[in-house]
Design a protein around this motif. Structure first.
Motif, PDB file in Angstrom:
ATOM      1  N   LEU A   1       0.660  -1.118  -0.267  1.00 55.08           N
ATOM      2  CA  LEU A   1      -0.074  -0.084  -0.007  1.00 55.08           C
ATOM      3  C   LEU A   1       0.839   1.119  -0.092  1.00 55.08           C
ATOM      4  CD1 LEU A   1      -2.833  -1.014   2.498  1.00 55.08           C
ATOM      5  CD2 LEU A   1      -3.054  -0.782   0.033  1.00 55.08           C
ATOM      6  N   ILE A   2       1.703   1.405   0.843  1.00 53.57           N
ATOM      7  CA  ILE A   2       2.899   2.453   0.627  1.00 53.57           C
ATOM      8  C   ILE A   2       3.679   2.563  -0.537  1.00 53.57           C
ATOM      9  CG2 ILE A   2       4.971   3.265   1.725  1.00 53.57           C
ATOM     10  CD1 ILE A   2       4.294   2.007   4.381  1.00 53.57           C
ATOM     11  N   VAL A   3       3.853   1.526  -1.262  1.00 50.28           N
ATOM     12  CA  VAL A   3       4.390   1.548  -2.619  1.00 50.28           C
ATOM     13  C   VAL A   3       3.515   2.282  -3.605  1.00 50.28           C
ATOM     14  CG1 VAL A   3       5.362   0.132  -4.409  1.00 50.28           C
ATOM     15  CG2 VAL A   3       6.294  -0.063  -2.610  1.00 50.28           C
ATOM     16  N   ILE A   4       2.186   2.050  -3.605  1.00 50.75           N
ATOM     17  CA  ILE A   4       1.347   2.164  -4.489  1.00 50.75           C
ATOM     18  C   ILE A   4       1.118   3.825  -4.034  1.00 50.75           C
ATOM     19  CG2 ILE A   4      -1.354   2.331  -4.901  1.00 50.75           C
ATOM     20  CD1 ILE A   4      -1.027  -0.804  -4.367  1.00 50.75           C
ATOM     21  N   TRP A   5       1.131   4.337  -3.077  1.00 50.40           N
ATOM     22  CA  TRP A   5       0.854   5.820  -2.547  1.00 50.40           C
ATOM     23  C   TRP A   5       2.020   6.374  -3.041  1.00 50.40           C
ATOM     24  CZ3 TRP A   5       4.544   8.091   0.650  1.00 50.40           C
ATOM     25  CH2 TRP A   5       4.303   9.486   0.801  1.00 50.40           C
ATOM     26  N   TRP A   6       3.255   5.813  -2.858  1.00 58.77           N
ATOM     27  CA  TRP A   6       4.626   6.455  -3.181  1.00 58.77           C
ATOM     28  C   TRP A   6       4.562   6.766  -4.830  1.00 58.77           C
ATOM     29  CZ3 TRP A   6       8.926   5.203  -5.913  1.00 58.77           C
ATOM     30  CH2 TRP A   6      10.108   6.147  -5.589  1.00 58.77           C
ATOM     31  N   LEU A   7       4.243   5.659  -5.327  1.00 56.55           N
ATOM     32  CA  LEU A   7       4.274   5.838  -7.052  1.00 56.55           C
ATOM     33  C   LEU A   7       3.080   6.928  -7.378  1.00 56.55           C
ATOM     34  CD1 LEU A   7       4.731   2.018  -8.137  1.00 56.55           C
ATOM     35  CD2 LEU A   7       6.486   3.838  -8.152  1.00 56.55           C
ATOM     36  N   ALA A   8       1.896   6.951  -6.932  1.00 61.60           N
ATOM     37  CA  ALA A   8       0.854   7.889  -7.219  1.00 61.60           C
ATOM     38  C   ALA A   8       1.380   9.246  -6.643  1.00 61.60           C
ATOM     39  CB  ALA A   8      -0.421   7.580  -6.323  1.00 61.60           C
ATOM     40  N   ASP A   9       2.129   9.397  -5.628  1.00 55.32           N
ATOM     41  CA  ASP A   9       2.669  10.603  -5.327  1.00 55.32           C
ATOM     42  C   ASP A   9       3.750  11.008  -6.326  1.00 55.32           C
ATOM     43  OD1 ASP A   9       2.571  12.879  -3.571  1.00 55.32           O
ATOM     44  OD2 ASP A   9       4.612  12.270  -2.951  1.00 55.32           O
ATOM     45  N   ARG A  10       4.624  10.180  -6.603  1.00 54.11           N
ATOM     46  CA  ARG A  10       5.590  10.762  -7.763  1.00 54.11           C
ATOM     47  C   ARG A  10       4.852  11.000  -9.017  1.00 54.11           C
ATOM     48  NH1 ARG A  10       7.728  12.163  -4.267  1.00 54.11           N
ATOM     49  NH2 ARG A  10       8.722  10.975  -2.685  1.00 54.11           N
ATOM     50  N   ALA A  11       3.932  10.151  -9.527  1.00 49.30           N
ATOM     51  CA  ALA A  11       3.283  10.542 -10.648  1.00 49.30           C
ATOM     52  C   ALA A  11       2.515  11.949 -10.675  1.00 49.30           C
ATOM     53  CB  ALA A  11       2.189   9.564 -10.898  1.00 49.30           C
ATOM     54  N   VAL A  12       2.148  12.364  -9.550  1.00 48.61           N
ATOM     55  CA  VAL A  12       1.225  13.466  -9.451  1.00 48.61           C
ATOM     56  C   VAL A  12       2.280  14.913  -9.393  1.00 48.61           C
ATOM     57  CG1 VAL A  12       0.199  14.941  -7.490  1.00 48.61           C
ATOM     58  CG2 VAL A  12      -0.675  12.727  -8.104  1.00 48.61           C
ATOM     59  N   ASN A  13       3.412  14.681  -8.813  1.00 49.84           N
ATOM     60  CA  ASN A  13       4.611  15.446  -8.581  1.00 49.84           C
ATOM     61  C   ASN A  13       5.004  15.827 -10.181  1.00 49.84           C
ATOM     62  OD1 ASN A  13       4.125  16.322  -6.131  1.00 49.84           O
ATOM     63  ND2 ASN A  13       5.723  14.675  -5.349  1.00 49.84           N
TER      64      ASN A  13
END
Length: 102
Positions: A10-22
């Motif tokens: 779940l943390i990896v999914i959040w982290w990847l999504a956060d990087r994509a948003v940035n």
């Protein structure tokens, strides 16, 4: 061990999504986009609910621990609470109701 693995996923999914948003400068948080990605994976069948269920339950059960630093920091802003406390309370209450309904 399975719970730890699922929390990590779940943390990896959040982290990847956060990087994509940035990367694309979306006006959304990485957590919101990560939630949409997770829902899409679950609805498409590419991820089974059992693969994140224990980790999600653990995070929900311990959610209060993630807010303790926030509550402690409020003590530093007593003047702000005196000046705009009612407005802040209404904003927080409205946000809480929106999240609860969602």
């Amino acid at each position: 061990m399975q719970t730890l693995w699922q929390v990590g996923l779940l943390i990896v999914i959040w982290w990847l999504a956060d990087r994509a948003v940035n990367a694309v400068h979306l006006p959304l948080s990485g957590g919101v986009v990560g939630l949409f990605v997770l829902v899409a994976l679950l609805l498409s069948g590419k991820m089974r609910p059992a693969s994140v269920e224990r980790g999600a339950n653990w995070l929900l059960a311990n959610m209060l621990l993630f807010f303790i630093p926030l509550v402690v920091s409020v003590v530093q802003f007593t003047q702000l609470l005196k000046d705009q406390g009612l407005s802040l309370l209404l904003d927080i209450g409205l946000g809480f109701i929106c999240v609860l309904l969602a």
